[in-house]
Motif scaffolding. Structure first.
Motif, PDB file in Angstrom:
ATOM      1  N   THR A  16       0.829  -1.206   0.000  1.00  0.00           N
ATOM      2  CA  THR A  16       0.000   0.000   0.000  1.00  0.00           C
ATOM      3  C   THR A  16       0.867   1.260   0.000  1.00  0.00           C
ATOM      4  OG1 THR A  16      -1.773  -1.187   1.112  1.00  0.00           O
ATOM      5  CG2 THR A  16      -1.839   1.220   1.231  1.00  0.00           C
ATOM      6  N   LYS A  17       1.917   1.242   0.783  1.00  0.00           N
ATOM      7  CA  LYS A  17       2.815   2.394   0.872  1.00  0.00           C
ATOM      8  C   LYS A  17       3.492   2.660  -0.479  1.00  0.00           C
ATOM      9  CE  LYS A  17       6.214   4.083   4.155  1.00  0.00           C
ATOM     10  NZ  LYS A  17       6.967   3.691   5.364  1.00  0.00           N
ATOM     11  N   LEU A  18       3.953   1.604  -1.120  1.00  0.00           N
ATOM     12  CA  LEU A  18       4.597   1.769  -2.434  1.00  0.00           C
ATOM     13  C   LEU A  18       3.607   2.276  -3.477  1.00  0.00           C
ATOM     14  CD1 LEU A  18       6.860  -1.376  -2.289  1.00  0.00           C
ATOM     15  CD2 LEU A  18       7.677   0.979  -2.648  1.00  0.00           C
ATOM     16  N   HIS A  19       2.353   1.822  -3.394  1.00  0.00           N
ATOM     17  CA  HIS A  19       1.320   2.355  -4.282  1.00  0.00           C
ATOM     18  C   HIS A  19       1.129   3.847  -4.026  1.00  0.00           C
ATOM     19  CE1 HIS A  19      -0.666  -1.122  -6.307  1.00  0.00           C
ATOM     20  NE2 HIS A  19      -0.982  -0.142  -7.120  1.00  0.00           N
ATOM     21  N   ASN A  20       1.055   4.233  -2.779  1.00  0.00           N
ATOM     22  CA  ASN A  20       0.923   5.643  -2.417  1.00  0.00           C
ATOM     23  C   ASN A  20       2.064   6.439  -3.046  1.00  0.00           C
ATOM     24  OD1 ASN A  20       1.690   8.025  -0.715  1.00  0.00           O
ATOM     25  ND2 ASN A  20      -0.145   7.469   0.421  1.00  0.00           N
ATOM     26  N   TYR A  21       3.271   5.976  -2.857  1.00  0.00           N
ATOM     27  CA  TYR A  21       4.430   6.680  -3.398  1.00  0.00           C
ATOM     28  C   TYR A  21       4.396   6.708  -4.929  1.00  0.00           C
ATOM     29  CZ  TYR A  21       6.585   6.617   1.282  1.00  0.00           C
ATOM     30  OH  TYR A  21       6.871   6.817   2.610  1.00  0.00           O
ATOM     31  N   HIS A  22       3.998   5.635  -5.534  1.00  0.00           N
ATOM     32  CA  HIS A  22       3.886   5.556  -6.992  1.00  0.00           C
ATOM     33  C   HIS A  22       2.917   6.616  -7.520  1.00  0.00           C
ATOM     34  CE1 HIS A  22       3.317   3.665 -10.952  1.00  0.00           C
ATOM     35  NE2 HIS A  22       2.019   3.641 -10.710  1.00  0.00           N
ATOM     36  N   TRP A  23       1.813   6.791  -6.834  1.00  0.00           N
ATOM     37  CA  TRP A  23       0.799   7.749  -7.279  1.00  0.00           C
ATOM     38  C   TRP A  23       1.173   9.192  -6.977  1.00  0.00           C
ATOM     39  CZ3 TRP A  23      -3.288   4.327  -4.540  1.00  0.00           C
ATOM     40  CH2 TRP A  23      -3.674   3.273  -5.379  1.00  0.00           C
ATOM     41  N   TYR A  24       1.881   9.405  -5.876  1.00  0.00           N
ATOM     42  CA  TYR A  24       2.067  10.783  -5.410  1.00  0.00           C
ATOM     43  C   TYR A  24       3.478  11.337  -5.536  1.00  0.00           C
ATOM     44  CZ  TYR A  24      -2.671  10.412  -3.758  1.00  0.00           C
ATOM     45  OH  TYR A  24      -4.034  10.239  -3.702  1.00  0.00           O
ATOM     46  N   VAL A  25       4.414  10.578  -6.073  1.00  0.00           N
ATOM     47  CA  VAL A  25       5.762  11.112  -6.243  1.00  0.00           C
ATOM     48  C   VAL A  25       5.727  12.254  -7.266  1.00  0.00           C
ATOM     49  CG1 VAL A  25       6.489   9.464  -8.058  1.00  0.00           C
ATOM     50  CG2 VAL A  25       8.197  10.512  -6.547  1.00  0.00           C
ATOM     51  N   THR A  26       6.482  13.302  -7.003  1.00  0.00           N
ATOM     52  CA  THR A  26       6.578  14.443  -7.915  1.00  0.00           C
ATOM     53  C   THR A  26       8.032  14.896  -7.975  1.00  0.00           C
ATOM     54  OG1 THR A  26       6.134  16.020  -6.132  1.00  0.00           O
ATOM     55  CG2 THR A  26       4.222  15.258  -7.404  1.00  0.00           C
ATOM     56  N   GLY A  27       8.302  15.785  -8.886  1.00  0.00           N
ATOM     57  CA  GLY A  27       9.625  16.380  -8.958  1.00  0.00           C
ATOM     58  C   GLY A  27      10.465  15.815 -10.092  1.00  0.00           C
ATOM     59  N   PRO A  28      11.728  16.214 -10.117  1.00  0.00           N
ATOM     60  CA  PRO A  28      12.628  15.840 -11.211  1.00  0.00           C
ATOM     61  C   PRO A  28      12.826  14.332 -11.370  1.00  0.00           C
ATOM     62  CG  PRO A  28      13.637  17.530  -9.828  1.00  0.00           C
ATOM     63  CD  PRO A  28      12.371  17.104  -9.158  1.00  0.00           C
ATOM     64  N   SER A  29      12.638  13.579 -10.307  1.00  0.00           N
ATOM     65  CA  SER A  29      12.831  12.127 -10.368  1.00  0.00           C
ATOM     66  C   SER A  29      11.529  11.378 -10.594  1.00  0.00           C
ATOM     67  CB  SER A  29      13.474  11.633  -9.063  1.00  0.00           C
ATOM     68  OG  SER A  29      14.712  12.246  -8.855  1.00  0.00           O
ATOM     69  N   PHE A  30      10.487  12.092 -10.968  1.00  0.00           N
ATOM     70  CA  PHE A  30       9.165  11.479 -11.114  1.00  0.00           C
ATOM     71  C   PHE A  30       9.201  10.218 -11.979  1.00  0.00           C
ATOM     72  CE2 PHE A  30       5.469  10.752 -13.788  1.00  0.00           C
ATOM     73  CZ  PHE A  30       4.523  10.438 -12.830  1.00  0.00           C
ATOM     74  N   PHE A  31       9.713  10.331 -13.208  1.00  0.00           N
ATOM     75  CA  PHE A  31       9.648   9.195 -14.122  1.00  0.00           C
ATOM     76  C   PHE A  31      10.434   8.000 -13.587  1.00  0.00           C
ATOM     77  CE2 PHE A  31       8.563  12.677 -17.038  1.00  0.00           C
ATOM     78  CZ  PHE A  31       7.369  12.188 -17.528  1.00  0.00           C
ATOM     79  N   THR A  32      11.593   8.244 -13.048  1.00  0.00           N
ATOM     80  CA  THR A  32      12.419   7.174 -12.497  1.00  0.00           C
ATOM     81  C   THR A  32      11.731   6.507 -11.311  1.00  0.00           C
ATOM     82  OG1 THR A  32      14.413   8.338 -13.172  1.00  0.00           O
ATOM     83  CG2 THR A  32      14.671   6.659 -11.462  1.00  0.00           C
ATOM     84  N   LEU A  33      11.266   7.303 -10.360  1.00  0.00           N
ATOM     85  CA  LEU A  33      10.681   6.740  -9.140  1.00  0.00           C
ATOM     86  C   LEU A  33       9.286   6.167  -9.372  1.00  0.00           C
ATOM     87  CD1 LEU A  33      11.902   9.274  -6.438  1.00  0.00           C
ATOM     88  CD2 LEU A  33      12.753   6.962  -6.914  1.00  0.00           C
ATOM     89  N   HIS A  34       8.501   6.805 -10.216  1.00  0.00           N
ATOM     90  CA  HIS A  34       7.171   6.288 -10.531  1.00  0.00           C
ATOM     91  C   HIS A  34       7.288   4.846 -11.037  1.00  0.00           C
ATOM     92  CE1 HIS A  34       2.940   6.606 -11.726  1.00  0.00           C
ATOM     93  NE2 HIS A  34       3.280   6.090 -12.897  1.00  0.00           N
ATOM     94  N   GLU A  35       8.208   4.636 -11.939  1.00  0.00           N
ATOM     95  CA  GLU A  35       8.429   3.304 -12.504  1.00  0.00           C
ATOM     96  C   GLU A  35       9.023   2.354 -11.457  1.00  0.00           C
ATOM     97  OE1 GLU A  35      11.280   1.488 -15.923  1.00  0.00           O
ATOM     98  OE2 GLU A  35      10.127   3.273 -16.479  1.00  0.00           O
ATOM     99  N   LYS A  36       9.982   2.830 -10.684  1.00  0.00           N
ATOM    100  CA  LYS A  36      10.641   1.986  -9.673  1.00  0.00           C
ATOM    101  C   LYS A  36       9.648   1.545  -8.598  1.00  0.00           C
ATOM    102  CE  LYS A  36      14.272  -0.054  -8.061  1.00  0.00           C
ATOM    103  NZ  LYS A  36      14.846  -1.158  -8.825  1.00  0.00           N
ATOM    104  N   PHE A  37       8.817   2.462  -8.123  1.00  0.00           N
ATOM    105  CA  PHE A  37       7.839   2.098  -7.099  1.00  0.00           C
ATOM    106  C   PHE A  37       6.862   1.050  -7.627  1.00  0.00           C
ATOM    107  CE2 PHE A  37       8.472   6.535  -5.073  1.00  0.00           C
ATOM    108  CZ  PHE A  37       9.530   6.073  -4.302  1.00  0.00           C
ATOM    109  N   GLU A  38       6.486   1.148  -8.885  1.00  0.00           N
ATOM    110  CA  GLU A  38       5.608   0.135  -9.480  1.00  0.00           C
ATOM    111  C   GLU A  38       6.313  -1.221  -9.516  1.00  0.00           C
ATOM    112  OE1 GLU A  38       2.827  -0.736 -13.396  1.00  0.00           O
ATOM    113  OE2 GLU A  38       4.051   1.074 -13.345  1.00  0.00           O
ATOM    114  N   GLU A  39       7.562  -1.229  -9.942  1.00  0.00           N
ATOM    115  CA  GLU A  39       8.354  -2.469  -9.955  1.00  0.00           C
ATOM    116  C   GLU A  39       8.391  -3.089  -8.556  1.00  0.00           C
ATOM    117  OE1 GLU A  39      13.046  -3.477  -9.729  1.00  0.00           O
ATOM    118  OE2 GLU A  39      12.485  -1.942 -11.201  1.00  0.00           O
TER     119      GLU A  39
END
Length: 147
Positions: free
Chosen positions: A22-45
């Motif tokens: 659940t926490k990783l889903h939260n982070y996947h949905w709500y991450v913002t900033g310059p690392s968005f694309f990298t972290l959005h994908e990483k959190f999903e993985e």
């Protein structure tokens, strides 16, 4: 039952994985900033991997004659990690996951020791594989933060 302690530890792991998912889903949905694309994908993985780990541990509990915990109330009570606050920035999200993975690894280590004490090499092997994967994620996420 001789494996009650191991079943309890595995249920704690089920709960920890459930909160992490659940926490990783939260982070996947709500991450913002310059690392968005990298972290959005990483959190999903990571949440996809956690899902597989969760299911594997729950099925192992059933195989051993136990019952995996399956309510949010139980998960929040038993988990070694806390749910997201919703106010973390990208760097705090990554650090939180590092800390959570380290706490999960400690739990896995304890369960591996108990499995070894019981001569349950199948559970020990399953947990060792997961431990190694989390260890690698901790290394990579720490490198991402420059640590």
């Amino acid at each position: 039952m001789a494996n009650d302690k191991l079943i309890e530890q595995l249920n704690e792991l089920v709960s920890t994985y459930s909160v992490l998912y659940t926490k990783l889903h939260n982070y996947h949905w709500y991450v913002t900033g310059p690392s968005f694309f990298t972290l959005h994908e990483k959190f999903e993985e990571l949440y996809n991997e956690i899902t597989l780990n969760l299911d594997e541990v729950a099925e192992r509990i059933l195989t051993k004659g136990g019952k995996p915990v399956a309510t949010m109330k139980e998960h929040l009570e038993l988990s070694r990690v806390k749910e997201a606050t919703g106010s973390e920035n990208a760097e705090e999200m990554v650090q939180s996951i590092i800390d959570d993975f380290k706490a999960t690894m400690q739990l896995i280590k304890e369960a591996m020791e108990e499995a070894a004490n019981q001569g349950d090499d199948r559970t020990e092997d399953m947990l060792n594989d997961t431990f190694q994967s989390l260890e690698k994620h901790v290394w990579m996420l720490s490198a991402f933060l420059g640590k």
